[in-house]
Design a protein around this motif. Sequence first.
Motif, PDB file in Angstrom:
ATOM      1  N   THR A 170       1.697  -1.198   0.015  1.00  0.00           N
ATOM      2  CA  THR A 170      -0.058  -0.142  -0.086  1.00  0.00           C
ATOM      3  C   THR A 170       0.891   1.349  -0.401  1.00  0.00           C
ATOM      4  O   THR A 170       0.330   2.725  -0.553  1.00  0.00           O
ATOM      5  CB  THR A 170      -0.826   0.542   1.103  1.00  0.00           C
ATOM      6  N   LEU A 173       1.963   2.364  -3.684  1.00  0.00           N
ATOM      7  CA  LEU A 173       0.903   2.527  -4.267  1.00  0.00           C
ATOM      8  C   LEU A 173       0.922   3.815  -4.164  1.00  0.00           C
ATOM      9  O   LEU A 173       0.779   5.270  -5.119  1.00  0.00           O
ATOM     10  CB  LEU A 173      -0.880   1.506  -3.685  1.00  0.00           C
ATOM     11  N   CYS A 206      -8.158   7.199  -5.226  1.00  0.00           N
ATOM     12  CA  CYS A 206      -7.222   6.069  -4.529  1.00  0.00           C
ATOM     13  C   CYS A 206      -6.908   5.955  -3.867  1.00  0.00           C
ATOM     14  O   CYS A 206      -6.772   5.017  -2.428  1.00  0.00           O
ATOM     15  CB  CYS A 206      -6.384   5.545  -6.150  1.00  0.00           C
ATOM     16  N   TRP A 240     -10.814  -5.187  -3.925  1.00  0.00           N
ATOM     17  CA  TRP A 240      -9.213  -4.470  -5.093  1.00  0.00           C
ATOM     18  C   TRP A 240      -9.420  -4.362  -5.881  1.00  0.00           C
ATOM     19  O   TRP A 240      -8.478  -3.670  -7.076  1.00  0.00           O
ATOM     20  CB  TRP A 240      -8.138  -5.868  -4.891  1.00  0.00           C
ATOM     21  N   GLU A 241     -10.117  -5.285  -7.245  1.00  0.00           N
ATOM     22  CA  GLU A 241     -10.395  -4.481  -8.239  1.00  0.00           C
ATOM     23  C   GLU A 241     -11.571  -2.969  -8.143  1.00  0.00           C
ATOM     24  O   GLU A 241     -10.945  -2.208  -9.449  1.00  0.00           O
ATOM     25  CB  GLU A 241     -11.764  -5.746  -9.074  1.00  0.00           C
ATOM     26  N   VAL A 243      -9.523  -0.514  -7.235  1.00  0.00           N
ATOM     27  CA  VAL A 243      -8.897   0.570  -6.787  1.00  0.00           C
ATOM     28  C   VAL A 243      -7.892  -0.348  -8.941  1.00  0.00           C
ATOM     29  O   VAL A 243      -7.509   1.036  -9.320  1.00  0.00           O
ATOM     30  CB  VAL A 243      -6.634   0.060  -6.244  1.00  0.00           C
ATOM     31  N   LEU A 244      -8.119  -1.606  -9.064  1.00  0.00           N
ATOM     32  CA  LEU A 244      -7.680  -1.042 -11.036  1.00  0.00           C
ATOM     33  C   LEU A 244      -8.272  -0.864 -11.224  1.00  0.00           C
ATOM     34  O   LEU A 244      -7.950  -0.290 -12.741  1.00  0.00           O
ATOM     35  CB  LEU A 244      -7.953  -2.899 -10.277  1.00  0.00           C
ATOM     36  N   LYS A 271       0.268  -2.300 -11.674  1.00  0.00           N
ATOM     37  CA  LYS A 271      -1.074  -2.917 -12.287  1.00  0.00           C
ATOM     38  C   LYS A 271      -0.894  -4.054 -12.532  1.00  0.00           C
ATOM     39  O   LYS A 271      -2.614  -4.324 -12.225  1.00  0.00           O
ATOM     40  CB  LYS A 271      -1.330  -2.182 -13.791  1.00  0.00           C
ATOM     41  N   LEU A 274      -1.984  -5.298  -8.790  1.00  0.00           N
ATOM     42  CA  LEU A 274      -3.802  -5.542  -8.527  1.00  0.00           C
ATOM     43  C   LEU A 274      -4.433  -5.945  -9.164  1.00  0.00           C
ATOM     44  O   LEU A 274      -5.144  -7.246  -8.844  1.00  0.00           O
ATOM     45  CB  LEU A 274      -4.432  -3.880  -9.364  1.00  0.00           C
ATOM     46  N   ARG A 278      -7.220  -8.965  -7.707  1.00  0.00           N
ATOM     47  CA  ARG A 278      -8.498  -8.280  -8.277  1.00  0.00           C
ATOM     48  C   ARG A 278      -9.313  -8.252  -6.743  1.00  0.00           C
ATOM     49  O   ARG A 278     -10.722  -7.618  -6.866  1.00  0.00           O
ATOM     50  CB  ARG A 278      -9.102  -7.502  -9.508  1.00  0.00           C
TER      51      ARG A 278
END
Length: 416
Positions: A170, A173, A206, A240-241, A243-244, A271, A274, A278
């Motif tokens: 994290t 990111l 995000c 988490w998808e 964020v993707l 990516k 991610l 996801r």
Amino acid sequence: MGCRFLELRYYGNHFIRTNKFAAFYLNSMFYHTSNDALSLQWYHNEFPKVKELTHLLANVDAVNGRLIDVKSNSTFFDDDIERDMCTFKSLVRGYVGSTFVQHKMKHVLASFVSNVKNESFTPFGKATEREPMVVDSLTKVSNFLNVSAQQRKLVRHKVCSQVTQHRIWTGALKEVLNGFAIDLDCLSSRGLNNNALLGAQIVHSCLNFLTEIGVFSDPGSSSWMKLSSSKVDFTDSRKWEDVLVMFNDLIECCRKETRLKLHVAKAEITKEGLLHIRDVSVDKNVGYKEAQHQESLVRKKLSKMLGHSSRCLFTLLLYYLYGRVVDIEVDMCGGVNGSNGRFCLFMGRILTSDSEKMVGRGVKQLDRALGIFKFVWEMAEMKGHLDLQGHMWCVGADNRILRYRGNTYFVHGICL
């Protein structure tokens, strides 16, 4: 030959050219790649150009794909200055490979380093050692160090166990997004386009997502006492998808903006991670233990799916070691020399000024690059001790030696 004077307008953290003066463009033939020794006459002919470019580019540093004004720590976006910097560094590489500079460097090294075992060796004597390099993957580092296939498996296993921790993931990111936020804010303030405003909104969303899950899973906060709810509110259940999807939108709306290309590239790299996680839930309605389980799933999936050649894995390693996610550049990749269990890794930077600030930046850049190679050397359990040595080149500088974090750094002057 006159110096080109630039009129630059300052916008936040950027310098943008506002005039259209002709570029001070030199023949940018890459002399350092030639296998034939350059004549002494060539060095005399080209030295005025090297001096002129040194004056023109004073206090401009090229770091991680960007041109930086060292005094203000602001970024230049100027194709002409970038071209001049490439020409300047190519010319200096030619000088570093010359017989008389190599002879002088050998004398300097002998004076400072009393335990030089190979008297016939001087760094950067081969054209391949004077090539630039972007340090951006474990595979590139392993190839450079001749790490075997079996040792690479060991490196990957050890690296994954450290850099796929939830706080590292994290944190990396957030670092990618914060880099975006700074430049998007600058573009938005200048009112360039709606994409910058949209990109800023996506980045904000995000970061909020990552902040929320960070607070919830922090054992230092009161949330650790929270029990699972008997009633599940599916509107709060996220994956988490999410964020993707936001990363995809961010990349798409910023892809055409030149000033954001490095941020877009790093978002493309992250990516990969991610995509692998996801399907992992991030649910506000679970208790602390369940939240830890979700974090454990993230770590397991990343450890399993990110291979040795993964640039996403390497980005996590950069953040783990240095708290940054930008790839590291060196102007001269150098090499490894030594035998009988004692080796020395050397790399080089080319500076436009020998000011204390510029030299300090050069040392830190080399330290990060050399540190990555040392880390992989140790993780691979390579035989022998690896010393680290950095070299910096600047026109007119006095030869001197510096020590930083236990390693040796040389400043070499370029002159005739």
